[in-house]
Design an enzyme around this catalytic site. Structure first.
Site, PDB file in Angstrom:
ATOM      1  N   GLY A  57      55.960  42.253  41.310  1.00  0.00           N
ATOM      2  CA  GLY A  57      57.143  42.783  41.986  1.00  0.00           C
ATOM      3  C   GLY A  57      58.320  41.838  41.875  1.00  0.00           C
ATOM      4  O   GLY A  57      58.185  40.679  41.498  1.00  0.00           O
ATOM      5  N   SER A 109      55.164  47.493  39.087  1.00  0.00           N
ATOM      6  CA  SER A 109      54.852  47.346  40.517  1.00  0.00           C
ATOM      7  C   SER A 109      55.593  48.389  41.347  1.00  0.00           C
ATOM      8  O   SER A 109      56.676  48.845  40.970  1.00  0.00           O
ATOM      9  CB  SER A 109      55.272  45.942  40.958  1.00  0.00           C
ATOM     10  OG  SER A 109      55.322  45.851  42.358  1.00  0.00           O
ATOM     11  N   TYR A 137      51.415  50.511  45.936  1.00  0.00           N
ATOM     12  CA  TYR A 137      51.120  49.999  47.268  1.00  0.00           C
ATOM     13  C   TYR A 137      51.154  51.211  48.180  1.00  0.00           C
ATOM     14  O   TYR A 137      52.175  51.895  48.260  1.00  0.00           O
ATOM     15  CB  TYR A 137      52.175  48.979  47.713  1.00  0.00           C
ATOM     16  CG  TYR A 137      51.972  47.589  47.178  1.00  0.00           C
ATOM     17  CD1 TYR A 137      50.710  47.008  47.163  1.00  0.00           C
ATOM     18  CD2 TYR A 137      53.048  46.837  46.708  1.00  0.00           C
ATOM     19  CE1 TYR A 137      50.528  45.715  46.687  1.00  0.00           C
ATOM     20  CE2 TYR A 137      52.865  45.544  46.240  1.00  0.00           C
ATOM     21  CZ  TYR A 137      51.601  44.999  46.229  1.00  0.00           C
ATOM     22  OH  TYR A 137      51.418  43.723  45.763  1.00  0.00           O
ATOM     23  N   THR A 180      46.486  49.035  44.450  1.00  0.00           N
ATOM     24  CA  THR A 180      46.136  47.668  44.862  1.00  0.00           C
ATOM     25  C   THR A 180      45.564  47.714  46.276  1.00  0.00           C
ATOM     26  O   THR A 180      46.200  48.249  47.183  1.00  0.00           O
ATOM     27  CB  THR A 180      47.378  46.755  44.792  1.00  0.00           C
ATOM     28  OG1 THR A 180      47.832  46.742  43.438  1.00  0.00           O
ATOM     29  CG2 THR A 180      47.061  45.338  45.228  1.00  0.00           C
ATOM     30  N   LYS A 226      42.669  47.881  42.150  1.00  0.00           N
ATOM     31  CA  LYS A 226      42.931  46.473  41.798  1.00  0.00           C
ATOM     32  C   LYS A 226      42.685  45.593  43.010  1.00  0.00           C
ATOM     33  O   LYS A 226      43.229  45.857  44.087  1.00  0.00           O
ATOM     34  CB  LYS A 226      44.375  46.326  41.330  1.00  0.00           C
ATOM     35  CG  LYS A 226      44.823  44.895  41.096  1.00  0.00           C
ATOM     36  CD  LYS A 226      46.194  44.855  40.459  1.00  0.00           C
ATOM     37  CE  LYS A 226      46.695  43.454  40.212  1.00  0.00           C
ATOM     38  NZ  LYS A 226      47.227  42.809  41.410  1.00  0.00           N
ATOM     39  N   HIS A 250      44.415  38.742  43.224  1.00  0.00           N
ATOM     40  CA  HIS A 250      45.874  38.757  43.365  1.00  0.00           C
ATOM     41  C   HIS A 250      46.469  37.385  43.007  1.00  0.00           C
ATOM     42  O   HIS A 250      47.449  36.937  43.598  1.00  0.00           O
ATOM     43  CB  HIS A 250      46.241  39.139  44.810  1.00  0.00           C
ATOM     44  CG  HIS A 250      47.494  39.961  44.936  1.00  0.00           C
ATOM     45  ND1 HIS A 250      47.493  41.299  45.210  1.00  0.00           N
ATOM     46  CD2 HIS A 250      48.808  39.629  44.833  1.00  0.00           C
ATOM     47  CE1 HIS A 250      48.742  41.749  45.288  1.00  0.00           C
ATOM     48  NE2 HIS A 250      49.561  40.751  45.050  1.00  0.00           N
TER      49      HIS A 250
HETATM   50  C1  FNR Z   1      51.950  39.431  41.880  1.00  0.00           C
HETATM   51  N1  FNR Z   1      50.885  40.334  41.929  1.00  0.00           N
HETATM   52  C2  FNR Z   1      51.123  41.638  42.304  1.00  0.00           C
HETATM   53  N2  FNR Z   1      50.106  42.558  42.300  1.00  0.00           N
HETATM   54  C3  FNR Z   1      50.335  43.843  42.613  1.00  0.00           C
HETATM   55  O1  FNR Z   1      49.397  44.649  42.596  1.00  0.00           O
HETATM   56  N3  FNR Z   1      51.599  44.265  42.947  1.00  0.00           N
HETATM   57  C4  FNR Z   1      52.667  43.412  42.991  1.00  0.00           C
HETATM   58  O2  FNR Z   1      53.792  43.812  43.274  1.00  0.00           O
HETATM   59  C5  FNR Z   1      52.424  42.033  42.692  1.00  0.00           C
HETATM   60  N4  FNR Z   1      53.434  41.126  42.744  1.00  0.00           N
HETATM   61  C6  FNR Z   1      53.227  39.826  42.323  1.00  0.00           C
HETATM   62  C7  FNR Z   1      54.292  38.922  42.303  1.00  0.00           C
HETATM   63  C8  FNR Z   1      54.110  37.644  41.787  1.00  0.00           C
HETATM   64  C9  FNR Z   1      55.281  36.693  41.724  1.00  0.00           C
HETATM   65  C10 FNR Z   1      52.828  37.251  41.296  1.00  0.00           C
HETATM   66  C11 FNR Z   1      52.602  35.896  40.695  1.00  0.00           C
HETATM   67  C12 FNR Z   1      51.775  38.132  41.366  1.00  0.00           C
HETATM   68  C13 FNR Z   1      49.533  39.949  41.448  1.00  0.00           C
HETATM   69  C14 FNR Z   1      49.395  40.174  39.945  1.00  0.00           C
HETATM   70  O3  FNR Z   1      49.371  41.537  39.628  1.00  0.00           O
HETATM   71  C15 FNR Z   1      48.116  39.563  39.387  1.00  0.00           C
HETATM   72  O4  FNR Z   1      47.007  40.018  40.118  1.00  0.00           O
HETATM   73  C16 FNR Z   1      48.114  38.028  39.403  1.00  0.00           C
HETATM   74  O5  FNR Z   1      49.381  37.505  39.080  1.00  0.00           O
HETATM   75  C17 FNR Z   1      47.101  37.535  38.393  1.00  0.00           C
HETATM   76  O6  FNR Z   1      46.960  36.171  38.471  1.00  0.00           O
HETATM   77  P1  FNR Z   1      47.693  35.129  37.469  1.00  0.00           P
HETATM   78  O7  FNR Z   1      47.635  35.711  36.062  1.00  0.00           O
HETATM   79  O8  FNR Z   1      49.105  35.009  37.980  1.00  0.00           O
HETATM   80  O9  FNR Z   1      46.879  33.927  37.668  1.00  0.00           O
END
Ligand code: FNR
Length: 381
Positions: A97, A124, A148, A174, A253, A277
């Site tokens: 996001g 997202s 969400y 998620t 997820k 996450h």
């Molecule tokens: C996320 N993630 C996430 N997941 C989701 O389902 N909706 C979202 O809006 C977000 N937003 C989000 C913002 C930021 C800044 C991060 C770093 C992560 C989680 C993302 O989809 C994912 O699960 C993780 O980032 C995976 O881990 P790594 O690759 O960052 O280690």
């Protein structure tokens, strides 16, 4: 099917004046220099004392690949088939996001970079551009929508309908965000990108959402998002409802327990994303890679299992696939790349990641993802 590119081919595929960031650590450092401390802290950090964030990457070294040799690996087939669609690589961009924190073009830039490689972009719910804007800018490249669940159910169902109409190929629900994780870095920085409006695009364009508000002023919209986005009442009942509402494949997820994976299948879910996450929700939960083997065993091939949290390089991808994942999602590495170099930054990351993955699969002795799934992995504490 591609002949494997070697490391010198990577140098050929990038411009001679483009700076090449080779490792995740260098990438993180470059992003730190580019971003405000609030934005960088939001992207980098995990929940609590960041135990899970650290475990996500460290745990990969407990798994070792046992390579095979004397198998012809001159041609490599990295294609994966998911829900009837074939994608060229076992890689997707994770839903992230508020990407305008990293770059003004945000989701549009990331989705265009992914499109160049046929890699699905997972948008997202709290994206910086709306479903329709991203669809308009990226045509028919593969895109999935992450949901969400909203406290007003009709908003969730309306967003899913919008994604379906815009040609998105799957819905990712998620399930690990019933409320926001305890993020100390953001508390320290007093930083909330949601309150600053970085994630409002899908809401301010959603008729079901707007109809729940008394007026459409900025502050009312932000408060409306905060009232909807965390959903402690989410249960399997809503999963069944979602299933009835859409023909698109549904993935959950954030699954970490094999019994939840089995319940998901019972409720008609089409795929599972093993994820914590990126260590941003409950600190102290199991590293994502440690949760993967038991879920692969329990599900026994009935639905595809995707994986994220902690992937930093191609050799991590090889391990996740050898453990049985069908594909992996990349989070922070692409966000940092977006901050450092916009769309081109993400393209360079994907180029490097794909080539490293290709080299790693081949050196493990596999010529396809199916062969990689049969590779032996040993576990040691
Ligand atoms: C996320 N993630 C996430 N997941 C989701 O389902 N909706 C979202 O809006 C977000 N937003 C989000 C913002 C930021 C800044 C991060 C770093 C992560 C989680 C993302 O989809 C994912 O699960 C993780 O980032 C995976 O881990 P790594 O690759 O960052 O280690």
């Amino acid at each position: 099917m591609t002949a494997v590119k070697r490391e010198d081919a990577l140098l050929e595929s990038i411009g001679s004046t483009e700076s090449l960031i080779v490792s995740y650590e260098e990438l993180e450092e470059a992003a730190r220099k580019k971003l405000t401390s609030g934005a960088f802290g939001y992207i980098r950090s995990g929940a609590g004392r960041e135990e899970t964030l650290q475990k996500n990457t460290l745990s990969f070294s407990k798994y070792s690949v046992v390579p095979r040799f004397l198998n012809d690996v001159s041609i490599l087939d990295t294609r994966v088939k998911l829900f009837g669609k074939t994608y060229p690589y076992p890689i997707l961009l994770a839903p992230v996001g508020m990407l305008k924190l990293a770059d003004e073009q945000a989701d549009i830039a990331a989705a265009k970079a992914a499109a160049k490689y046929g890699i699905p972009f997972i948008q997202s719910t709290v994206s910086s551009y709306s479903i329709e804007e991203i669809a308009r800018e990226t045509g028919n490249s593969p895109k999935w929508f992450q949901l969400y669940w909203s406290n007003h159910e009709e908003i969730s169902l309306n967003m899913v309908r919008r994604a379906e109409e815009a040609g998105y190929e799957a819905i990712v629900l998620t399930v690990d965000t019933v409320m926001l994780g305890w993020r100390e870095e953001d508390l320290r920085n007093r930083f909330s990108p949601l309150k600053l409006g970085y994630g409002k695009a899908n809401y301010e364009t959603d008729s079901a959402f707007l109809s729940t508000l008394s007026d459409h002023q900025h502050d009312t919209i932000i408060q409306g998002i905060l009232d909807n986005i965390f959903h402690p009442h989410l249960t399997w009942k809503q999963v069944s409802k979602l299933k009835q509402h859409t023909n698109l494949p549904i993935l959950l997820k954030g699954i970490l327990h094999p019994d939840d994976a089995l319940l998901a299948i019972e409720h008609g879910v089409d795929g599972i994303i093993v994820s914590n996450h990126g260590g941003r929700q409950l600190d102290g939960v199991i590293a994502s890679v440690d949760a993967l083997p038991a879920i692969i065993d329990a599900v026994d091939g009935r639905v595809p299992i995707l994986f994220d949290s902690g992937i930093r390089r191609g050799s991590d991808i090889v391990k996740a696939l050898a453990l049985g994942a069908s594909a992996v999602l990349i989070g922070r590495p692409f966000v940092y790349s977006l901050a450092v170099g916009g769309q081109r930054g993400v393209e360079l990351l994907l180029e490097r990641l794909i080539q490293e993955t290709n080299v790693s699969i081949s050196l493990a002795g596999a010529a396809s993802i199916e062969e990689l799934h049969r590779l032996q992995i040993v576990y040691h504490r």
